[in-house]
Write an enzyme that holds these catalytic residues in place. Sequence first.
Site, PDB file in Angstrom:
ATOM      1  N   GLY A  97      63.251  -6.694  40.743  1.00 25.28           N
ATOM      2  CA  GLY A  97      64.351  -5.936  41.310  1.00 25.28           C
ATOM      3  C   GLY A  97      64.069  -5.558  42.756  1.00 25.28           C
ATOM      4  N   SER A  98      64.544  -4.392  43.167  1.00 24.30           N
ATOM      5  CA  SER A  98      64.444  -3.992  44.575  1.00 24.30           C
ATOM      6  C   SER A  98      63.035  -3.600  44.999  1.00 24.30           C
ATOM      7  CB  SER A  98      65.408  -2.850  44.855  1.00 24.30           C
ATOM      8  OG  SER A  98      66.754  -3.298  44.763  1.00 24.30           O
ATOM      9  N   THR A  99      62.073  -3.507  44.073  1.00 20.70           N
ATOM     10  CA  THR A  99      60.694  -3.272  44.503  1.00 20.70           C
ATOM     11  C   THR A  99      60.164  -4.463  45.295  1.00 20.70           C
ATOM     12  OG1 THR A  99      59.793  -4.155  42.424  1.00 20.70           O
ATOM     13  CG2 THR A  99      60.207  -1.769  42.535  1.00 20.70           C
ATOM     14  N   ASP A 108      69.397   1.407  43.975  1.00 19.30           N
ATOM     15  CA  ASP A 108      68.556   1.375  42.779  1.00 19.30           C
ATOM     16  C   ASP A 108      67.136   1.804  43.086  1.00 19.30           C
ATOM     17  OD1 ASP A 108      67.726  -0.736  44.281  1.00 19.30           O
ATOM     18  OD2 ASP A 108      68.120  -2.277  42.787  1.00 19.30           O
TER      19      ASP A 108
END
Length: 666
Positions: free
Chosen positions: A349-351, A666
């Site tokens: 994801g956005s990590t 997010d």
Amino acid sequence: MKPSRRSLFRTRRGSSARRASGSGSLRNELHDRSNFQLRLIVALLLVVALFCTLFARFFWLQVLQHDRYMTLAEQNRISLVPVSPPRGLIRDRNGVVLAHNYSAYTLEITPSKTADGLDATIERLNQLIEITPKDRRRFKKLMEETKDFESLPIKFRLSDEEVARFAANSYQFPGVEVKARLFRQYPQGELGSHLVGYIGRINDRDVETLKDNGNFANYRGTDHIGKLGVEQSYEAQLHGSTGFERVEVDSGGRAIRTLSRTPPQPGRDLELSVDIKLQEIVEKLFDKRRGALVAIDPNTGGVLAFVSKPGFDPNLFVDGIDPVSWKELNESIDRPLLNRALGGEYPPGSTFKPFMAAAALQGDFPLVHQTIADPGYFMFGNNKFRDSKPGGYGSMNFDRSIALSSDTYFYQLAVQMGIDNIAKYLGEFDFGRQTGIDLPGERSGVLPSPEWKKKRFKKPEHQKWYAGETVSIGIGQGYNSYTPLQLAHATAIIAARGTVYKPHVVNRIIDPVSGKATAVEPQPQRRIDWKPEHFERVIKGMQGVNQYGTGAKVFAGAQYTSAGKTGTAQVFSLKGAKYNASSIGERLRDHSWYIVFAPVENPKIALAVIVENGGFGAQAAAPIARATLDYYLTGKLPAAPGEKASGAAAASAPVSEPAPEEPTGD
């Protein structure tokens, strides 16, 4: 009257005949005597030769081969009994014992020596000592797994009364005996189970492995071997060296006395880098939720916490797990035997965005110097890629794109960089390959590239890389797939400003006899030779996450500076529909990610945490991260369930539904 001439002639001829006859007899007698003497001499020579041969044989056996046959004779009455070494202890960094040994009696059966059959023997034993159905199931499982071993335990931890009762009736049970053995115990139970691992009975596969490695002789008399975690990866150090006793036995094979003893060398003790108290706090924060957390010291690579939830009780495996317990663990929908920390692969994801940002700076792509309009979506051809914030953030630049987690910005950045550059630069953070941690079972994850796709798929139409696939890669979706360990390791690299340490869970290996300790020295593997200002700029954007971005609410009031990134990873494709957690099954909801390190100016801890199906990153994962940092950096314990806490209010218990406020990334 005088004899006539004829009579005189006859008389003389008779005398001559008699004289001739006497002479022949003498010759025959002499011949016979000569033959007898010859036979006597031959017989005598033969006897002498036989005696010489016998003497030579006696000389060979009694003089020249004396030592060999003396040894063989001794072996007829002397038995070499292997003595298994005490297994090394495992402690955490503060000396808390995680694995140790204790002595107990076991009731063991050698199936081939039972007089009236195995089943009949067990039934008669049951009249003397209770053999439970669980004992029988476990014994049956051990027989299937360890066919080459002579004796197998059917009853563990006998009481003194049970030992005495069997000793008085042992003559009735050939092939059955009581043995004193060292048993492994894990006093922390389920806590840290995937980290510490467990030992189990040596099976046929283990025997083949030991033979191939040339270590089989050192396992004579040993029944157990490391099967998982530190117990497996440090088996060579923990096991020690087998000793032996020279025991005099009688004709029935019973020991009479011990003649000499070569003591075993105990296994070495291990001191881990993990703080078991920190581990305990994190596991309680997860409660019944599934997920993982890995915390690393960015200055050494030492692992501070290694959590995979749910876990299991390793003590179940020491005696040989019974089929019922094995089935419960193996078939559970929560998969407690899966080590999620280093074997679970998830889209980040956005990590993924901070690493994309660092790569874009190093490649000096134009977008990092520009401000763009963020309408809440990105059009690529005829495809519309939506942002997590409906309507978008309006004006968006590099720093705010990280803090607010703008999907639109990173969609465009991914297209501008191209998949080849993404794979090239992101590979510097060890994405897509194993970190080399000293634990077994690590997965390498997937850093997608056109080359990877050609190897992954067989059909030519599936091997082609499409430009639209690059768009999703930019926000950590698509083919992206990494372990929590890899995310924690990459976060530690950013915290260390490009210095790469190999993660490790063992700090020191200690000789229990001499007390000499061998430290696992934290040597940097390499450096990512990028400009220091590029790391600092990415860190500034990650600080913004916790100051005014997606993690600001959770990290409000923190007594330290931190740099983090929330992440929400889709479990299945929405196909353009709007995500609504309450309308889908719990196990289809998004995964919740958070990466963070602190303090920013002098990092002491970097971590990655994922809560499976936890929803937004700030909802489930970030509170766990905040509480972890609070305890490690300030000693503050998380709030008990139902107790009001500042900043990390959601850290002690899961939140059922998000109530997002600006910003809504997010």
